[in-house]
Design a protein around this motif. Structure first.
Motif: not given
Length: 262
Positions: A182, A187, A193, A208-209, A241-243, A247
Motif C-alpha cells: 500500500e 491512501t 483507502k 486501495g484496500p 492493494i491489501t496488507n 499485496y
C-alpha cells in the motif's frame, strides 16, 4: 450589344468568385513557412480518457488509440529518508514501519529515471495469465512504479519490510524507488483507502484496500474483481492493494501486459 457586355461581365465575376473560393479553401490546409513557401501540416490527436489525469506524477500522458503511454521520473512527491540529505524532500525517519517492524534504512538513494509505461487503452482478460516479473509491474498516481510481492526470485518480502520508509516505499540498489505494498502517502494524504491508486501494465486499474469504508473481500486469484467504481460507472475488472500477500497482484496479470522502459 449591352446584353453581350453584361454576359461577359457576369462571366468575369463568376471566375473571380471561383478563384477567391479556391484561395480561401487552400488557407484552411496550408500556411507559409519562414521562406514564404506553402507547407501543409496534418495533426492527428487521440483523446486520453479523463481517468488518466489522476496520474498527477506523470510528465506526459498520450494515446495512439490502442495504448496509453505514461512517462514519469519515478520519484515520489512525498518526503523520504531515502532522498539525499541535500534534497528538500529529505526527512529523517526512525521508529516502526509496516507491520510494526523496526525501521532499518537500506544503503540506497532515490534516483530519477525516464520511465515509459505503455498500457492497453482497452484492457481485456487474457487467456494466458503471464506471471508478473521482478521490477515495475505498474505505475501509481504519483508516478512511482509498483512492484510485485517478491524481494527477489521467489523470495518473500519479509526481509525487506523493515526498510520501508514512512510511506512504505524504498529504493533498489540502482535507486529505483517503488512500492510493493500500500502506497501510504496516496491512501492517507492525496487520495484515500478506497480510491484509484494506479494501473498495472495490463491496463486494469488498481484500487486501495477498502470499499464502502470496509476492508475489501472476495478477490480472485489475480487479486481483483469486477464491478462499477467511481471512475468506471459501467464496471471494470480492477485490482486491490491489501496488507496481506500478494499485496497488489496475485497469480499473474489478469490481462495482457504492455511494456515499461526505464
Amino acid at each position: 450589344m449591352m446584353t453581350k457586355y453584361l454576359k461577359y461581365y457576369a462571366l468575369i465575376l463568376l471566375c473571380l468568385s471561383l478563384i477567391n473560393c479556391s484561395a480561401s479553401e487552400d488557407q484552411v490546409d496550408t500556411e507559409a513557412d519562414s521562406d514564404g513557401d506553402s507547407t501543409t501540416e496534418i495533426t492527428e490527436t487521440t483523446d486520453v480518457p479523463e481517468v488518466y489525469s489522476k496520474i498527477y506524477g506523470a510528465t506526459s500522458i498520450t494515446s495512439d488509440g490502442n495504448y496509453i503511454t505514461i512517462k514519469t521520473t519515478g520519484t515520489p512527491d512525498h518526503k523520504s529518508v531515502y532522498y539525499p540529505t541535500s534534497s528538500d524532500l529529505y526527512e529523517d525517519f526512525s521508529g516502526t514501519t509496516f507491520e510494526g517492524y523496526t525501521f532499518r534504512k537500506n544503503p540506497n538513494t532515490i534516483t530519477a529515471f525516464d520511465y515509459t509505461f505503455k498500457i492497453p487503452l482497452h484492457p481485456k482478460v487474457s487467456t494466458n495469465h503471464v506471471a508478473t516479473p521482478l521490477g515495475a509491474i505498474g505505475v501509481s498516481l504519483n508516478g512511482v512504479p509498483l512492484f510485485n510481492q517478491y524481494a527477489g526470485p521467489n523470495q518473500p518480502l519479509t526481509d525487506e519490510f523493515q526498510s520501508f520508509d514512512k510511506y512504505w516505499g524504498h529504493p533498489t540498489g540502482n535507486g529505483t524507488f517503488h512500492y510493493h505494498i500500500e502506497p501510504l502517502y496516496l491512501t492517507t494524504v492525496t487520495a484515500s483507502k478506497s480510491a484509484l491508486l494506479g494501473f498495472l501494465l495490463d491496463g486494469f486499474p488498481v484500487y486501495g484496500p477498502e470499499e464502502n469504508g470496509e476492508d475489501v473481500t472476495g478477490l480472485d486469484a489475480y487479486h481483483g474483481h469486477a464491478h462499477a467504481t467511481e471512475d468506471y460507472l459501467d464496471g471494470i475488472y480492477h485490482y486491490h492493494i491489501t496488507n496481506t500477500d500478494p499485496y497488489i497482484n496475485g497469480n499473474g496479470y489478469y490481462g495482457t501486459p504492455g511494456t515499461v522502459t526505464q
